[in-house]
Structure formats: C-alpha cells, structure tokens
Design a protein around this motif. Sequence first.
Motif, PDB file in Angstrom:
ATOM      1  N   GLY A 126       0.854  -1.184   0.000  1.00 40.20           N
ATOM      2  CA  GLY A 126       0.000   0.000   0.000  1.00 40.20           C
ATOM      3  C   GLY A 126       0.889   1.233   0.000  1.00 40.20           C
ATOM      4  N   ASP A 127       0.396   2.303   0.601  1.00 41.34           N
ATOM      5  CA  ASP A 127       1.207   3.517   0.622  1.00 41.34           C
ATOM      6  C   ASP A 127       1.688   3.875   2.027  1.00 41.34           C
ATOM      7  OD1 ASP A 127      -1.273   4.173   1.578  1.00 41.34           O
ATOM      8  OD2 ASP A 127      -1.525   5.974   0.368  1.00 41.34           O
ATOM      9  N   VAL A 151       9.047  -4.256  10.106  1.00 41.66           N
ATOM     10  CA  VAL A 151       7.910  -3.621   9.439  1.00 41.66           C
ATOM     11  C   VAL A 151       7.690  -2.243  10.049  1.00 41.66           C
ATOM     12  CG1 VAL A 151       5.444  -3.815   8.936  1.00 41.66           C
ATOM     13  CG2 VAL A 151       6.862  -5.880   9.014  1.00 41.66           C
ATOM     14  N   GLU A 152       7.560  -1.234   9.186  1.00 41.98           N
ATOM     15  CA  GLU A 152       7.270   0.124   9.623  1.00 41.98           C
ATOM     16  C   GLU A 152       5.873   0.489   9.142  1.00 41.98           C
ATOM     17  OE1 GLU A 152      10.290   2.856   8.233  1.00 41.98           O
ATOM     18  OE2 GLU A 152      11.788   1.275   8.393  1.00 41.98           O
ATOM     19  N   GLY A 153       5.083   1.050  10.034  1.00 44.32           N
ATOM     20  CA  GLY A 153       3.734   1.465   9.688  1.00 44.32           C
ATOM     21  C   GLY A 153       2.783   1.155  10.831  1.00 44.32           C
ATOM     22  N   VAL A 154       1.584   1.717  10.758  1.00 44.17           N
ATOM     23  CA  VAL A 154       0.562   1.475  11.768  1.00 44.17           C
ATOM     24  C   VAL A 154      -0.759   1.142  11.093  1.00 44.17           C
ATOM     25  CG1 VAL A 154       1.624   2.951  13.537  1.00 44.17           C
ATOM     26  CG2 VAL A 154       0.028   3.949  11.911  1.00 44.17           C
ATOM     27  N   GLY A 155      -1.639   0.542  11.868  1.00 43.99           N
ATOM     28  CA  GLY A 155      -2.955   0.203  11.350  1.00 43.99           C
ATOM     29  C   GLY A 155      -3.075  -1.264  11.005  1.00 43.99           C
ATOM     30  N   PRO A 156      -4.256  -1.662  10.544  1.00 39.59           N
ATOM     31  CA  PRO A 156      -4.535  -3.070  10.268  1.00 39.59           C
ATOM     32  C   PRO A 156      -3.616  -3.702   9.208  1.00 39.59           C
ATOM     33  CG  PRO A 156      -6.544  -1.742  10.075  1.00 39.59           C
ATOM     34  CD  PRO A 156      -5.415  -0.818  10.356  1.00 39.59           C
ATOM     35  N   VAL A 157      -3.278  -2.947   8.163  1.00 41.02           N
ATOM     36  CA  VAL A 157      -2.406  -3.496   7.110  1.00 41.02           C
ATOM     37  C   VAL A 157      -1.011  -3.750   7.692  1.00 41.02           C
ATOM     38  CG1 VAL A 157      -1.293  -3.025   4.881  1.00 41.02           C
ATOM     39  CG2 VAL A 157      -3.704  -2.471   5.204  1.00 41.02           C
ATOM     40  N   LYS A 205       3.128  -7.408   9.670  1.00 39.27           N
ATOM     41  CA  LYS A 205       4.046  -7.869  10.716  1.00 39.27           C
ATOM     42  C   LYS A 205       3.871  -9.352  10.972  1.00 39.27           C
ATOM     43  CE  LYS A 205       4.448  -3.439  13.039  1.00 39.27           C
ATOM     44  NZ  LYS A 205       4.027  -2.583  14.121  1.00 39.27           N
ATOM     45  N   ARG A 206       2.628  -9.796  11.081  1.00 36.65           N
ATOM     46  CA  ARG A 206       2.369 -11.234  11.288  1.00 36.65           C
ATOM     47  C   ARG A 206       2.877 -12.045  10.100  1.00 36.65           C
ATOM     48  NH1 ARG A 206      -2.579  -9.219  13.248  1.00 36.65           N
ATOM     49  NH2 ARG A 206      -3.663  -9.861  11.355  1.00 36.65           N
ATOM     50  N   LEU A 207       2.640 -11.546   8.901  1.00 36.22           N
ATOM     51  CA  LEU A 207       3.077 -12.226   7.685  1.00 36.22           C
ATOM     52  C   LEU A 207       4.603 -12.300   7.607  1.00 36.22           C
ATOM     53  CD1 LEU A 207       1.531 -13.414   5.261  1.00 36.22           C
ATOM     54  CD2 LEU A 207       1.987 -11.274   4.061  1.00 36.22           C
ATOM     55  N   PHE A 208       5.288 -11.213   7.960  1.00 33.81           N
ATOM     56  CA  PHE A 208       6.749 -11.182   7.926  1.00 33.81           C
ATOM     57  C   PHE A 208       7.328 -12.155   8.965  1.00 33.81           C
ATOM     58  CE2 PHE A 208      10.918  -8.868   8.607  1.00 33.81           C
ATOM     59  CZ  PHE A 208      11.466  -9.237   7.397  1.00 33.81           C
ATOM     60  N   ASP A 209       6.749 -12.185  10.163  1.00 39.65           N
ATOM     61  CA  ASP A 209       7.191 -13.139  11.194  1.00 39.65           C
ATOM     62  C   ASP A 209       7.021 -14.576  10.701  1.00 39.65           C
ATOM     63  OD1 ASP A 209       7.847 -11.091  12.902  1.00 39.65           O
ATOM     64  OD2 ASP A 209       6.026 -11.256  14.121  1.00 39.65           O
TER      65      ASP A 209
END
Length: 144
Positions: free
Chosen positions: A109-110, A119-125, A130-134
């Motif tokens: 996304g953006d 992972v850098e960013g906030v919110g549901p995405v 983060k879960r996907l990267f782990d």
Amino acid sequence: MATTLAEANKRFVAELNSLIGREVQVVLSNGEVYKGVLHAVDSQLNILLANATAKSGDRYNRVFIMYRYIVHIDSVEKRIDLREFAKYAEKVFPGMVKYVEETNTVLIGDKVRVSEIGVEGVGPVAERAKRLFDEFLKMRGEGA
C-alpha cells in the motif's frame, strides 16, 4: 536499460545506508581489520564503528575511520532477499505490493514498509504485514 551515474550513486548510498546498525568488517589499507556495528557514515564516507574489535583482539567502544584508509567494507550478517517476501505478501495483499530493489524493501500500500530490520507502519495493514513477515522468517528458519 542504461543506468545513469546519478542512479548508480543513489544505489550506492542506499546500499551503504542499509548497513547502518549492522555488523561489518572493515579492511584498511595498512592491513588492519576492524569488526563492529556500522553506526554512522558522513557525506565523505568517513565511518563510525560501535563496539569494534581489532584484528589484534583489542576492543573499542567507538572507532572513527577516515574514508581514504578504507579498502573495503563487508557485511558480516546474512542478508534477506525481500524479493521472496514480496511474492509471499502478494498472495495476501494482491496488487498492493511493490519490491524496491535499490533498497531491498517491500512497500505494501502507501503506508507500510518492510525491510530486513522489520515492518514500519501502523494500522490493520501494518499489523497483518508484521504477522506475515514473522511467518515468512519462521518458514525460512530465521524466526521471530
């Protein structure tokens, strides 16, 4: 497609910046070798190593090295090619994933950026990323 000098310079700086905070080995023109965490780089490519160890075994809290004495800098840590993660993430975020080769990062996304350090960013995405990267790291045996 030809790479311009400006693009090559941008890639060089991005690659060097990606080593900040990582363990490196620096070989100097006089044969000295230092291992430590690359802490800072200035515009002339002078560097600062933190928690450094010399080839002799001497330990230093900080070592400042002038660019003209550096023969080469090697990353000690194994790098993760995030191209694989981009393909993995595309299954969960179709059409939202972009791999940026110059910086070895994945944009989702953006507002979400994934690099080797996390992972850098906030919110549901970002939370899902983060879960996907782990999950991805665990599958590769580099687990979180």
